[in-house]
Design a protein around this motif. Structure first.
Motif, PDB file in Angstrom:
ATOM      1  N   GLU A  40       0.845  -1.178   0.000  1.00 56.21           N
ATOM      2  CA  GLU A  40       0.000   0.000   0.000  1.00 56.21           C
ATOM      3  C   GLU A  40       0.887   1.238   0.000  1.00 56.21           C
ATOM      4  OE1 GLU A  40      -3.122   0.167   2.860  1.00 56.21           O
ATOM      5  OE2 GLU A  40      -3.430  -1.997   2.761  1.00 56.21           O
ATOM      6  N   ILE A  41       0.679   2.065  -0.998  1.00 51.88           N
ATOM      7  CA  ILE A  41       1.437   3.298  -1.116  1.00 51.88           C
ATOM      8  C   ILE A  41       0.490   4.451  -0.806  1.00 51.88           C
ATOM      9  CG2 ILE A  41       2.721   4.771  -2.704  1.00 51.88           C
ATOM     10  CD1 ILE A  41       3.471   2.253  -4.251  1.00 51.88           C
ATOM     11  N   GLU A  42       0.954   5.320   0.051  1.00 46.95           N
ATOM     12  CA  GLU A  42       0.138   6.481   0.392  1.00 46.95           C
ATOM     13  C   GLU A  42       0.084   7.389  -0.834  1.00 46.95           C
ATOM     14  OE1 GLU A  42       0.562  10.384   3.141  1.00 46.95           O
ATOM     15  OE2 GLU A  42       1.151   8.488   4.027  1.00 46.95           O
ATOM     16  N   GLU A  43      -1.099   7.624  -1.318  1.00 49.34           N
ATOM     17  CA  GLU A  43      -1.264   8.454  -2.504  1.00 49.34           C
ATOM     18  C   GLU A  43      -0.963   9.899  -2.184  1.00 49.34           C
ATOM     19  OE1 GLU A  43      -4.658   8.307  -5.041  1.00 49.34           O
ATOM     20  OE2 GLU A  43      -4.941   6.184  -4.620  1.00 49.34           O
ATOM     21  N   LEU A  44      -0.330  10.538  -3.134  1.00 47.08           N
ATOM     22  CA  LEU A  44      -0.074  11.955  -3.009  1.00 47.08           C
ATOM     23  C   LEU A  44      -1.340  12.679  -3.400  1.00 47.08           C
ATOM     24  CD1 LEU A  44       2.016  14.233  -2.619  1.00 47.08           C
ATOM     25  CD2 LEU A  44       2.431  14.079  -5.073  1.00 47.08           C
ATOM     26  N   LYS A  45      -2.038  13.173  -2.414  1.00 49.00           N
ATOM     27  CA  LYS A  45      -3.304  13.845  -2.671  1.00 49.00           C
ATOM     28  C   LYS A  45      -3.043  15.334  -2.718  1.00 49.00           C
ATOM     29  CE  LYS A  45      -6.013  10.208  -0.688  1.00 49.00           C
ATOM     30  NZ  LYS A  45      -7.124   9.788   0.087  1.00 49.00           N
ATOM     31  N   THR A  46      -3.347  15.905  -3.852  1.00 47.14           N
ATOM     32  CA  THR A  46      -3.148  17.333  -4.019  1.00 47.14           C
ATOM     33  C   THR A  46      -4.483  17.997  -4.292  1.00 47.14           C
ATOM     34  OG1 THR A  46      -2.695  17.002  -6.359  1.00 47.14           O
ATOM     35  CG2 THR A  46      -0.801  17.104  -4.890  1.00 47.14           C
ATOM     36  N   VAL A  47      -4.554  19.241  -3.929  1.00 46.38           N
ATOM     37  CA  VAL A  47      -5.766  20.016  -4.103  1.00 46.38           C
ATOM     38  C   VAL A  47      -5.440  21.193  -5.008  1.00 46.38           C
ATOM     39  CG1 VAL A  47      -7.529  21.363  -2.909  1.00 46.38           C
ATOM     40  CG2 VAL A  47      -6.521  19.357  -1.797  1.00 46.38           C
ATOM     41  N   GLN A  48      -6.244  21.383  -6.039  1.00 40.82           N
ATOM     42  CA  GLN A  48      -6.018  22.509  -6.922  1.00 40.82           C
ATOM     43  C   GLN A  48      -6.398  23.797  -6.213  1.00 40.82           C
ATOM     44  OE1 GLN A  48      -7.821  22.212 -10.773  1.00 40.82           O
ATOM     45  NE2 GLN A  48      -6.810  24.054 -11.516  1.00 40.82           N
ATOM     46  N   VAL A  49      -5.550  24.793  -6.364  1.00 40.83           N
ATOM     47  CA  VAL A  49      -5.748  26.078  -5.722  1.00 40.83           C
ATOM     48  C   VAL A  49      -5.996  27.121  -6.809  1.00 40.83           C
ATOM     49  CG1 VAL A  49      -4.659  27.792  -4.222  1.00 40.83           C
ATOM     50  CG2 VAL A  49      -4.176  25.379  -3.890  1.00 40.83           C
ATOM     51  N   ALA A  50      -6.854  28.068  -6.535  1.00 38.52           N
ATOM     52  CA  ALA A  50      -7.108  29.136  -7.495  1.00 38.52           C
ATOM     53  C   ALA A  50      -5.851  29.987  -7.650  1.00 38.52           C
ATOM     54  CB  ALA A  50      -8.264  30.005  -7.027  1.00 38.52           C
ATOM     55  N   LEU A  51      -5.554  30.377  -8.883  1.00 37.73           N
ATOM     56  CA  LEU A  51      -4.362  31.180  -9.145  1.00 37.73           C
ATOM     57  C   LEU A  51      -4.383  32.488  -8.363  1.00 37.73           C
ATOM     58  CD1 LEU A  51      -3.925  30.708 -13.003  1.00 37.73           C
ATOM     59  CD2 LEU A  51      -2.599  29.651 -11.179  1.00 37.73           C
ATOM     60  N   SER A  52      -5.560  33.045  -8.167  1.00 38.17           N
ATOM     61  CA  SER A  52      -5.660  34.322  -7.467  1.00 38.17           C
ATOM     62  C   SER A  52      -5.382  34.193  -5.970  1.00 38.17           C
ATOM     63  CB  SER A  52      -7.038  34.930  -7.680  1.00 38.17           C
ATOM     64  OG  SER A  52      -8.033  34.046  -7.211  1.00 38.17           O
ATOM     65  N   SER A  53      -5.499  32.992  -5.408  1.00 34.23           N
ATOM     66  CA  SER A  53      -5.281  32.813  -3.974  1.00 34.23           C
ATOM     67  C   SER A  53      -3.803  32.626  -3.621  1.00 34.23           C
ATOM     68  CB  SER A  53      -6.095  31.630  -3.456  1.00 34.23           C
ATOM     69  OG  SER A  53      -5.599  30.433  -3.993  1.00 34.23           O
ATOM     70  N   VAL A  54      -2.950  32.426  -4.613  1.00 33.41           N
ATOM     71  CA  VAL A  54      -1.521  32.271  -4.374  1.00 33.41           C
ATOM     72  C   VAL A  54      -0.884  33.653  -4.476  1.00 33.41           C
ATOM     73  CG1 VAL A  54       0.595  31.153  -5.175  1.00 33.41           C
ATOM     74  CG2 VAL A  54      -1.576  29.956  -5.334  1.00 33.41           C
ATOM     75  N   SER A  55       0.009  33.950  -3.548  1.00 28.03           N
ATOM     76  CA  SER A  55       0.624  35.283  -3.538  1.00 28.03           C
ATOM     77  C   SER A  55       1.454  35.505  -4.801  1.00 28.03           C
ATOM     78  CB  SER A  55       1.498  35.463  -2.303  1.00 28.03           C
ATOM     79  OG  SER A  55       2.666  34.683  -2.414  1.00 28.03           O
ATOM     80  N   SER A  56       1.467  36.722  -5.259  1.00 22.91           N
ATOM     81  CA  SER A  56       2.192  37.039  -6.489  1.00 22.91           C
ATOM     82  C   SER A  56       3.697  36.872  -6.305  1.00 22.91           C
ATOM     83  CB  SER A  56       1.865  38.447  -6.962  1.00 22.91           C
ATOM     84  OG  SER A  56       2.268  39.393  -6.003  1.00 22.91           O
ATOM     85  N   THR A  57       4.194  37.077  -5.101  1.00 18.74           N
ATOM     86  CA  THR A  57       5.633  36.890  -4.863  1.00 18.74           C
ATOM     87  C   THR A  57       6.015  35.423  -4.994  1.00 18.74           C
ATOM     88  OG1 THR A  57       5.254  36.776  -2.470  1.00 18.74           O
ATOM     89  CG2 THR A  57       5.887  38.909  -3.380  1.00 18.74           C
ATOM     90  N   GLN A  58       5.149  34.533  -4.509  1.00 18.14           N
ATOM     91  CA  GLN A  58       5.433  33.107  -4.623  1.00 18.14           C
ATOM     92  C   GLN A  58       5.340  32.659  -6.074  1.00 18.14           C
ATOM     93  OE1 GLN A  58       2.882  30.532  -2.308  1.00 18.14           O
ATOM     94  NE2 GLN A  58       4.483  28.993  -2.105  1.00 18.14           N
ATOM     95  N   LYS A  59       4.352  33.168  -6.818  1.00 20.57           N
ATOM     96  CA  LYS A  59       4.234  32.836  -8.236  1.00 20.57           C
ATOM     97  C   LYS A  59       5.445  33.356  -9.006  1.00 20.57           C
ATOM     98  CE  LYS A  59      -0.120  34.387  -8.609  1.00 20.57           C
ATOM     99  NZ  LYS A  59      -1.416  34.782  -9.192  1.00 20.57           N
ATOM    100  N   ASP A  60       5.868  34.576  -8.696  1.00 21.08           N
ATOM    101  CA  ASP A  60       7.015  35.160  -9.385  1.00 21.08           C
ATOM    102  C   ASP A  60       8.300  34.398  -9.083  1.00 21.08           C
ATOM    103  OD1 ASP A  60       5.381  37.081 -10.487  1.00 21.08           O
ATOM    104  OD2 ASP A  60       5.922  38.634  -9.019  1.00 21.08           O
TER     105      ASP A  60
END
Length: 155
Positions: A26-46
């Motif tokens: 049994e492998i623990e699945e990597l569960k990811t959640v899609q986040v809205a582009l607007s909710s991520v800080s512009s500094t982190q995106k840059d």
């Protein structure tokens, strides 16, 4: 003749030998959640954009500024060298042409380790190029992994 019959019988017995059942791990699945582009800080995106572009621009310029410990984890710093990049870049330039830019398409969050995955579409001069660049940033806003692959619409 008897030897051939005995030999064939042994082959059949060995071939019919019952197989061990395959054990599943049994492998623990990597569960990811899609986040809205607007909710991520512009500094982190840059920052994700700049770090990803720095790697792919190496293919055009053959110059690479190594990452610092404030930009990337130690394992990334150790694994990304000019020699490794040059080897990969030679193939990419031949197949896809020169690198032009990155386009941010999606952002995912991994709730287990609070890492953020940025999906960029890499734009190249040849039309056949359909590549994706994934930039993984840890919770300290450091580059923890980077991965290129063929573009698929689904994550």
């Amino acid at each position: 003749m008897k030897k051939i019959v005995v030999l064939l019988t042994l082959i059949v017995l060995v071939g019919c030998k019952s197989k061990k059942p395959v054990q599943t791990v049994e492998i623990e699945e990597l569960k990811t959640v899609q986040v809205a582009l607007s909710s991520v800080s512009s500094t982190q995106k840059d920052k994700a954009y700049d770090l990803g572009k720095r790697i792919l621009m190496t293919c055009n310029t053959s110059k690479f500024k190594p990452f610092t410990t404030s930009e990337a984890t130690q394992s990334v710093i150790n694994n990304i060298t000019l020699e490794k990049l040059s080897k990969t870049c030679g193939k990419y330039r031949q197949w896809y042409g020169t690198f032009q830019d990155l386009k941010l398409v999606e952002v995912y969050q991994n709730p287990n380790d609070q890492s953020t995955i940025f999906r960029f579409k890499a734009l190249y001069s040849k039309k056949v190029a359909n590549k994706e660049l994934r930039v993984f940033m840890n919770n300290a806003n450091q580059l923890s992994a980077i991965k290129t692959m063929d573009w698929k619409d689904s994550f």
